[in-house]
Motif scaffolding. Structure first.
Motif, short mmCIF file in Angstrom:
data_model
loop_
_atom_site.label_atom_id
_atom_site.label_comp_id
_atom_site.label_asym_id
_atom_site.label_seq_id
_atom_site.Cartn_x
_atom_site.Cartn_y
_atom_site.Cartn_z
N THR A 333 0.83 -1.20 0.00
CA THR A 333 0.00 0.00 0.00
C THR A 333 0.87 1.25 0.00
N LEU A 334 0.34 2.31 -0.60
CA LEU A 334 0.99 3.62 -0.53
C LEU A 334 0.55 4.36 0.73
N GLY A 335 -0.54 3.90 1.32
CA GLY A 335 -1.16 4.60 2.44
C GLY A 335 -2.41 5.31 1.97
N ASP A 336 -3.41 5.38 2.86
CA ASP A 336 -4.67 6.01 2.50
C ASP A 336 -4.55 7.49 2.20
N ASP A 337 -3.44 8.09 2.61
CA ASP A 337 -3.29 9.53 2.43
C ASP A 337 -2.38 9.90 1.25
N GLN A 338 -1.96 8.92 0.43
CA GLN A 338 -1.00 9.21 -0.63
C GLN A 338 -1.55 8.87 -2.02
N MET A 339 -1.29 9.78 -2.96
CA MET A 339 -1.51 9.53 -4.39
C MET A 339 -0.17 9.76 -5.09
N VAL A 340 0.13 8.91 -6.06
CA VAL A 340 1.38 9.04 -6.81
C VAL A 340 1.04 9.33 -8.27
N PHE A 341 1.70 10.35 -8.82
CA PHE A 341 1.54 10.69 -10.23
C PHE A 341 2.83 10.29 -10.95
N LEU A 342 2.72 9.30 -11.83
CA LEU A 342 3.89 8.75 -12.51
C LEU A 342 3.95 9.22 -13.95
N GLN A 361 -3.64 5.41 -4.64
CA GLN A 361 -3.86 5.34 -6.08
C GLN A 361 -2.62 5.83 -6.83
N ILE A 362 -2.42 5.25 -8.00
CA ILE A 362 -1.33 5.65 -8.89
C ILE A 362 -1.93 6.18 -10.19
N PHE A 363 -1.68 7.45 -10.49
CA PHE A 363 -2.07 8.05 -11.76
C PHE A 363 -0.89 7.91 -12.72
N PHE A 364 -1.12 7.33 -13.89
CA PHE A 364 0.01 7.10 -14.78
C PHE A 364 -0.35 7.40 -16.22
N LEU A 365 0.70 7.57 -17.03
CA LEU A 365 0.58 7.92 -18.44
C LEU A 365 1.27 6.87 -19.30
N ASP A 366 0.84 6.76 -20.53
CA ASP A 366 1.57 5.96 -21.51
C ASP A 366 2.71 6.81 -22.05
N ASP A 367 3.93 6.49 -21.66
CA ASP A 367 5.07 7.29 -22.08
C ASP A 367 6.25 6.38 -22.38
N VAL A 368 7.03 6.77 -23.37
CA VAL A 368 8.14 5.95 -23.84
C VAL A 368 9.36 6.83 -24.03
N MET A 369 10.52 6.39 -23.51
CA MET A 369 11.75 7.13 -23.76
C MET A 369 12.11 7.03 -25.24
N GLU A 370 12.65 8.11 -25.76
CA GLU A 370 12.89 8.21 -27.20
C GLU A 370 13.83 7.12 -27.71
N ASN A 371 14.79 6.69 -26.91
CA ASN A 371 15.71 5.64 -27.36
C ASN A 371 15.36 4.29 -26.74
N ASN A 372 14.10 4.13 -26.31
CA ASN A 372 13.70 2.89 -25.65
C ASN A 372 12.26 2.55 -26.00
N LYS A 373 11.98 2.45 -27.30
CA LYS A 373 10.63 2.13 -27.76
C LYS A 373 10.53 0.63 -27.98
N VAL A 386 -5.66 5.25 -13.90
CA VAL A 386 -5.50 5.21 -12.45
C VAL A 386 -5.47 3.76 -12.00
N TYR A 387 -4.43 3.41 -11.23
CA TYR A 387 -4.30 2.06 -10.68
C TYR A 387 -4.61 2.13 -9.19
N ASP A 388 -5.57 1.30 -8.76
CA ASP A 388 -5.96 1.24 -7.36
C ASP A 388 -5.14 0.16 -6.67
N MET A 389 -4.33 0.54 -5.69
CA MET A 389 -3.47 -0.43 -5.01
C MET A 389 -4.28 -1.46 -4.22
N ARG A 390 -5.48 -1.11 -3.79
CA ARG A 390 -6.29 -2.05 -3.00
C ARG A 390 -6.89 -3.14 -3.88
N SER A 391 -7.49 -2.73 -4.98
CA SER A 391 -8.22 -3.68 -5.84
C SER A 391 -7.40 -4.18 -7.01
N ALA A 392 -6.23 -3.55 -7.27
CA ALA A 392 -5.39 -3.88 -8.43
C ALA A 392 -6.13 -3.68 -9.75
#
Length: 416
Positions: A333-342, A361-373, A386-392
């Motif tokens: 868990t990240l903790g009930d008081d934490q959100m992470v933006f990746l 919760q984890i907020f995330f984007l589809d992102d790719v490094m230019e030399n790592n596609k 958004v990824y929910d750490m509790r429910s996956a």
């Protein structure tokens, strides 16, 4: 005449009070219910009194913004796009750090703060101070078995002296660590160098970067400035500390030593399963949350269609850096008081309760490094997930979408 003055005073007393006249402490209370940066800006634009209240109020940090390379911005929690009134926010292609967008310029870059309009210039990548200054690229000839021929190989490993000849040198990550220190890792487009990169440092406004010329290049995934120290995370999940000193002649920052803090898990790697033509890919992120340094491992389930690897659903694991025992410790868990933006360019953790939003919760984007596609996308458009750490479970609750690009979007943190 006396009757006219009395009538005027009576009429003035009957007029409803102006919104501009509300007490400043009440205006600040209203502002506390506005977690979005765009709402706070609208509040401040109402009148001079409200502008003064917004400028002087001690408020929780606003929610992050989302920036797209065409100059479009999204302000959470809304799905409506907007643009900053000042020009110059379109065209970023390399990275972002905190509140700064990073723009390419010749063979270097500069930083722009879209909130204040400030800029920071950085050296060109052709201006690099080598340590040692007389460093050269070294090679060894290796014979090809069964053939009267040989190939030239990097010796003893790929270094900056080898990858600096790349035609394209993308800045995969850039950190404005302090007013006197900028760190970046620069990727290579050379086929025989793999997806390696090297760490460079400089001072904002300086004329050159500094690099340890003979250090082994690695596939660096992320960097973080944590408790006054610079850390880098490699693809093999090694955590490295980059010790910084000053050049005795110029006073500019330079890397004095790179040491391993945590040895990663070499057993995690992508596996192609022939029966169902699936494979897993991973991305790693380094982020501070709740006073701890975390490694977030994003596992991407992919399918193989001919020669194309297509990305599917994502799953996350979180690990805390245990500096005492030099290991990664799994966290459920990240903790009930934490959100992470990746995001590949920039990641941060924020406190959830101050926004009235659920934590863990984890907020995330589809992102790719230019030399790592490593894979393609099935859908033409993407969004915030958004990824929910509790429910996956993964959801896309925000009504915003944009087309996939090399760097599709980045988080901006107005308070950073």
């Amino acid at each position: 005449m006396a009757e006219d003055e009395a009538t005027a005073r009576a009429r003035q007393q009957r007029q409803p009070p102006s919104w501009a006249d509300i007490p400043r402490d009440l205006a600040v209370q209203v502002l506390r219910f506005l977690p979005a940066q765009v709402d706070r800006a609208c509040f401040a634009a109402v009148c001079p009194q409200w502008h003064a209240a917004a400028r002087n109020a001690l408020l929780p940090a606003p929610l992050p913004l989302l920036a797209l390379p065409d100059g479009t911005f999204y302000c959470l929690p809304y799905g409506k796009a907007f643009r900053f009134p000042r020009a110059g926010c379109a065209g970023y292609k390399t990275a972002a750090c905190g509140r700064w967008l990073v723009f390419p310029h010749d063979d270097g870059c500069f930083l722009v703060d879209p909130f204040a309009g400030a800029t920071v210039t950085l050296p060109a990548l052709s201006r690099v101070r080598l340590r040692p200054p007389n460093a050269v690229a070294r090679y060894v000839n290796v014979g090809i078995e069964g053939q009267n021929a040989h190939v030239s190989m990097f010796y003893p490993h790929a270094t900056w002296m080898h990858i600096k000849t790349s035609e394209k040198m993308p800045i995969n990550k850039l950190l404005l660590c302090s007013p006197n220190l900028v760190a970046a890792f620069i990727g290579s487009s050379l086929a025989n160098a793999g997806r390696n990169s090297q760490i460079l440092v400089c001072q904002p406004g300086a004329s050159s970067w500094s690099v340890r010329a003979y250090d082994k290049c690695k596939l660096f995934e992320d960097m973080a400035f944590y408790r006054g120290k610079l850390y880098a995370l490699a693809h093999d999940e090694d955590l490295l500390v980059i010790n910084i000193s000053q050049d005795p002649n110029t006073g500019d920052p330079q890397i004095s030593q790179i040491g391993q803090v945590i040895k990663g898990d070499p057993s995690w790697y992508s596996v192609l399963i022939p029966d169902d033509d699936t494979t897993d890919k991973k991305k790693l992120y380094l982020v501070e949350s709740g006073g701890a340094l975390l490694m977030v491992r994003r596992k991407i389930f992919c399918r193989v269609a001919g020669k194309i690897v297509v990305a599917g659903q994502s799953e996350f694991e979180v690990f805390r850096a245990d500096f005492v025992h030099s290991r990664w410790v799994n966290m459920t868990t990240l903790g009930d008081d934490q959100m992470v933006f990746l995001g590949r360019p920039c990641s941060k953790a924020v406190s959830a309760p101050q926004y009235g939003m659920p934590g863990d919760q984890i907020f995330f984007l589809d992102d790719v490094m230019e030399n790592n596609k490593e894979y393609a996308y099935e859908e033409e458009t993407t969004s915030v997930s958004v990824y929910d750490m509790r429910s996956a479970e993964v959801s896309s609750p925000l009504p915003m979408a944009w087309k996939h690009e090399i760097i599709s979007a980045t988080w901006l943190f107005p308070w950073d």
